[in-house]
Design an enzyme around this catalytic site. Structure first.
Site, PDB file in Angstrom:
ATOM      1  N   ASP A  74       0.006  16.690  -1.176  1.00 31.87           N
ATOM      2  CA  ASP A  74      -0.245  15.866  -2.362  1.00 31.87           C
ATOM      3  C   ASP A  74       0.847  16.116  -3.403  1.00 31.87           C
ATOM      4  O   ASP A  74       1.252  17.255  -3.631  1.00 31.87           O
ATOM      5  CB  ASP A  74      -1.626  16.197  -2.938  1.00 31.87           C
ATOM      6  CG  ASP A  74      -2.129  15.116  -3.873  1.00 31.87           C
ATOM      7  OD1 ASP A  74      -3.103  14.426  -3.518  1.00 31.87           O
ATOM      8  OD2 ASP A  74      -1.528  14.952  -4.967  1.00 31.87           O
TER       9      ASP A  74
ATOM     10  N   ASN B  36     -12.465  10.457  -1.856  1.00 31.55           N
ATOM     11  CA  ASN B  36     -12.960   9.657  -2.972  1.00 31.55           C
ATOM     12  C   ASN B  36     -13.075   8.208  -2.526  1.00 31.55           C
ATOM     13  O   ASN B  36     -12.118   7.639  -1.993  1.00 31.55           O
ATOM     14  CB  ASN B  36     -12.001   9.768  -4.162  1.00 31.55           C
ATOM     15  CG  ASN B  36     -11.934  11.177  -4.711  1.00 31.55           C
ATOM     16  OD1 ASN B  36     -12.961  11.839  -4.836  1.00 31.55           O
ATOM     17  ND2 ASN B  36     -10.740  11.652  -5.024  1.00 31.55           N
TER      18      ASN B  36
ATOM     19  N   THR C 157      -7.698   6.392  -6.254  1.00 30.03           N
ATOM     20  CA  THR C 157      -6.539   5.728  -6.872  1.00 30.03           C
ATOM     21  C   THR C 157      -5.649   5.043  -5.842  1.00 30.03           C
ATOM     22  O   THR C 157      -4.871   4.170  -6.201  1.00 30.03           O
ATOM     23  CB  THR C 157      -5.695   6.726  -7.684  1.00 30.03           C
ATOM     24  OG1 THR C 157      -5.263   7.789  -6.822  1.00 30.03           O
ATOM     25  CG2 THR C 157      -6.488   7.297  -8.837  1.00 30.03           C
TER      26      THR C 157
ATOM     27  N   HIS D 138      -6.189   3.473   0.486  1.00 26.80           N
ATOM     28  CA  HIS D 138      -5.931   3.703   1.918  1.00 26.80           C
ATOM     29  C   HIS D 138      -6.696   4.985   2.224  1.00 26.80           C
ATOM     30  O   HIS D 138      -6.411   6.031   1.604  1.00 26.80           O
ATOM     31  CB  HIS D 138      -4.419   3.852   2.154  1.00 26.80           C
ATOM     32  CG  HIS D 138      -4.022   4.069   3.598  1.00 26.80           C
ATOM     33  ND1 HIS D 138      -3.086   3.282   4.245  1.00 26.80           N
ATOM     34  CD2 HIS D 138      -4.413   5.004   4.495  1.00 26.80           C
ATOM     35  CE1 HIS D 138      -2.927   3.722   5.492  1.00 26.80           C
ATOM     36  NE2 HIS D 138      -3.719   4.774   5.669  1.00 26.80           N
TER      37      HIS D 138
ATOM     38  N   HIS E 138      -8.606  14.567   1.257  1.00 29.84           N
ATOM     39  CA  HIS E 138      -7.947  15.686   0.579  1.00 29.84           C
ATOM     40  C   HIS E 138      -8.411  16.972   1.259  1.00 29.84           C
ATOM     41  O   HIS E 138      -9.616  17.160   1.494  1.00 29.84           O
ATOM     42  CB  HIS E 138      -8.388  15.779  -0.889  1.00 29.84           C
ATOM     43  CG  HIS E 138      -8.016  14.617  -1.743  1.00 29.84           C
ATOM     44  ND1 HIS E 138      -6.953  14.645  -2.610  1.00 29.84           N
ATOM     45  CD2 HIS E 138      -8.562  13.385  -1.877  1.00 29.84           C
ATOM     46  CE1 HIS E 138      -6.876  13.493  -3.252  1.00 29.84           C
ATOM     47  NE2 HIS E 138      -7.849  12.712  -2.839  1.00 29.84           N
TER      48      HIS E 138
ATOM     49  N   HIS F  42      -8.179   8.355   2.820  1.00 29.71           N
ATOM     50  CA  HIS F  42      -7.508   9.662   2.909  1.00 29.71           C
ATOM     51  C   HIS F  42      -8.503  10.770   2.641  1.00 29.71           C
ATOM     52  O   HIS F  42      -9.469  10.612   1.895  1.00 29.71           O
ATOM     53  CB  HIS F  42      -6.321   9.756   1.937  1.00 29.71           C
ATOM     54  CG  HIS F  42      -6.649   9.412   0.521  1.00 29.71           C
ATOM     55  ND1 HIS F  42      -6.785   8.112   0.079  1.00 29.71           N
ATOM     56  CD2 HIS F  42      -6.852  10.199  -0.574  1.00 29.71           C
ATOM     57  CE1 HIS F  42      -7.061   8.112  -1.218  1.00 29.71           C
ATOM     58  NE2 HIS F  42      -7.123   9.364  -1.638  1.00 29.71           N
TER      59      HIS F  42
ATOM     60  N   CYS G  24       0.855  -1.190   0.000  1.00 25.52           N
ATOM     61  CA  CYS G  24       0.000   0.000   0.000  1.00 25.52           C
ATOM     62  C   CYS G  24       0.890   1.238   0.000  1.00 25.52           C
ATOM     63  O   CYS G  24       1.739   1.401   0.877  1.00 25.52           O
ATOM     64  CB  CYS G  24      -0.911  -0.009   1.226  1.00 25.52           C
ATOM     65  SG  CYS G  24      -1.770   1.559   1.496  1.00 25.52           S
TER      66      CYS G  24
HETATM   67  P1  5GP Z   1      -7.337   9.631  -4.741  1.00 26.43           P
HETATM   68  O1  5GP Z   1      -7.223   9.758  -6.232  1.00 26.43           O
HETATM   69  O2  5GP Z   1      -7.163   8.180  -4.325  1.00 26.43           O
HETATM   70  O3  5GP Z   1      -8.503  10.278  -4.132  1.00 26.43           O
HETATM   71  O4  5GP Z   1      -6.099  10.442  -4.147  1.00 26.43           O
HETATM   72  C1  5GP Z   1      -4.798   9.960  -4.141  1.00 26.43           C
HETATM   73  C2  5GP Z   1      -3.889  11.153  -4.144  1.00 26.43           C
HETATM   74  O5  5GP Z   1      -2.591  10.731  -3.789  1.00 26.43           O
HETATM   75  C3  5GP Z   1      -3.773  11.854  -5.494  1.00 26.43           C
HETATM   76  O6  5GP Z   1      -4.226  13.200  -5.383  1.00 26.43           O
HETATM   77  C4  5GP Z   1      -2.283  11.763  -5.826  1.00 26.43           C
HETATM   78  O7  5GP Z   1      -1.768  12.931  -6.420  1.00 26.43           O
HETATM   79  C5  5GP Z   1      -1.654  11.502  -4.481  1.00 26.43           C
HETATM   80  N1  5GP Z   1      -0.438  10.721  -4.553  1.00 26.43           N
HETATM   81  C6  5GP Z   1      -0.230   9.601  -5.284  1.00 26.43           C
HETATM   82  N2  5GP Z   1       1.012   9.140  -5.072  1.00 26.43           N
HETATM   83  C7  5GP Z   1       1.595   9.987  -4.181  1.00 26.43           C
HETATM   84  C8  5GP Z   1       2.899  10.024  -3.579  1.00 26.43           C
HETATM   85  O8  5GP Z   1       3.767   9.180  -3.811  1.00 26.43           O
HETATM   86  N3  5GP Z   1       3.143  11.061  -2.726  1.00 26.43           N
HETATM   87  C9  5GP Z   1       2.200  12.022  -2.443  1.00 26.43           C
HETATM   88  N4  5GP Z   1       2.561  12.983  -1.605  1.00 26.43           N
HETATM   89  N5  5GP Z   1       0.968  11.999  -2.996  1.00 26.43           N
HETATM   90  C10 5GP Z   1       0.678  10.990  -3.862  1.00 26.43           C
HETATM   91 ZN    ZN Z   2      -2.347   1.423   3.662  1.00 26.45          ZN
END
Ligand code: 5GP
Ligand code: ZN
Length: 111
Positions: A29, A85, A93, A96, A100, A98, A3
């Site tokens: 992010d 999300n 994506t 885990h 924002h 989270h 993860c």
């Molecule tokens: P989701 O799309 O799952 O709601 O948000 C995942 C977020 O994690 C995205 O906005 C993406 O830019 C961020 N993200 C993905 N990989 C990394 C990483 O390695 N480091 C950081 N700081 N953010 C990441």
């Molecule tokens: Zn995790």
């Protein structure tokens, strides 16, 4: 566990940290969509909102109690948006949980 965010918590992948304690981590992010964009995650692995249960839900309240302090620490002064999300249609994506936190500009409301 394979993860990404558990690896960030473990320090195996570097991140720009905003705040950390024994329960949560807040970090910026990597692809910000607002002038201020950070993520708040529980250190316990919970895959998504769909995986919140009576046993683990206290961490969600804890995160929201911390949000005003974290937003202030990040320099947000005029309000912010919190998004989580959940799964495919929402575009999750990283599986885990989270939150924002977006701020630093006036935002529209679109899907
Ligand atoms: P989701 O799309 O799952 O709601 O948000 C995942 C977020 O994690 C995205 O906005 C993406 O830019 C961020 N993200 C993905 N990989 C990394 C990483 O390695 N480091 C950081 N700081 N953010 C990441
Ligand atoms: Zn995790």
């Amino acid at each position: 566990m394979d993860c990404l965010f558990c690896k960030i918590i473990a320090g195996e992948i570097p991140s720009k940290k905003l705040y950390e304690d024994e329960k949560i981590l807040a970090f910026y992010d990597i692809s910000p969509i607002a002038p201020v964009h950070f993520l708040v995650i529980p250190k316990e692995h919970i895959a998504s909102i769909d995986d919140i249960t009576p046993e683990n839900s206290a961490i969600v309240a804890y995160i929201f109690e911390k949000l005003p302090e974290l937003a202030k620490k990040a320099g947000i002064t005029n309000g912010y948006r919190v998004i989580s999300n959940c799964k495919a249609d929402a575009g999750q994506t990283v599986p885990h949980l989270h939150f924002h936190v977006l701020g630093g500009k006036e935002m529209n409301w679109t899907c």
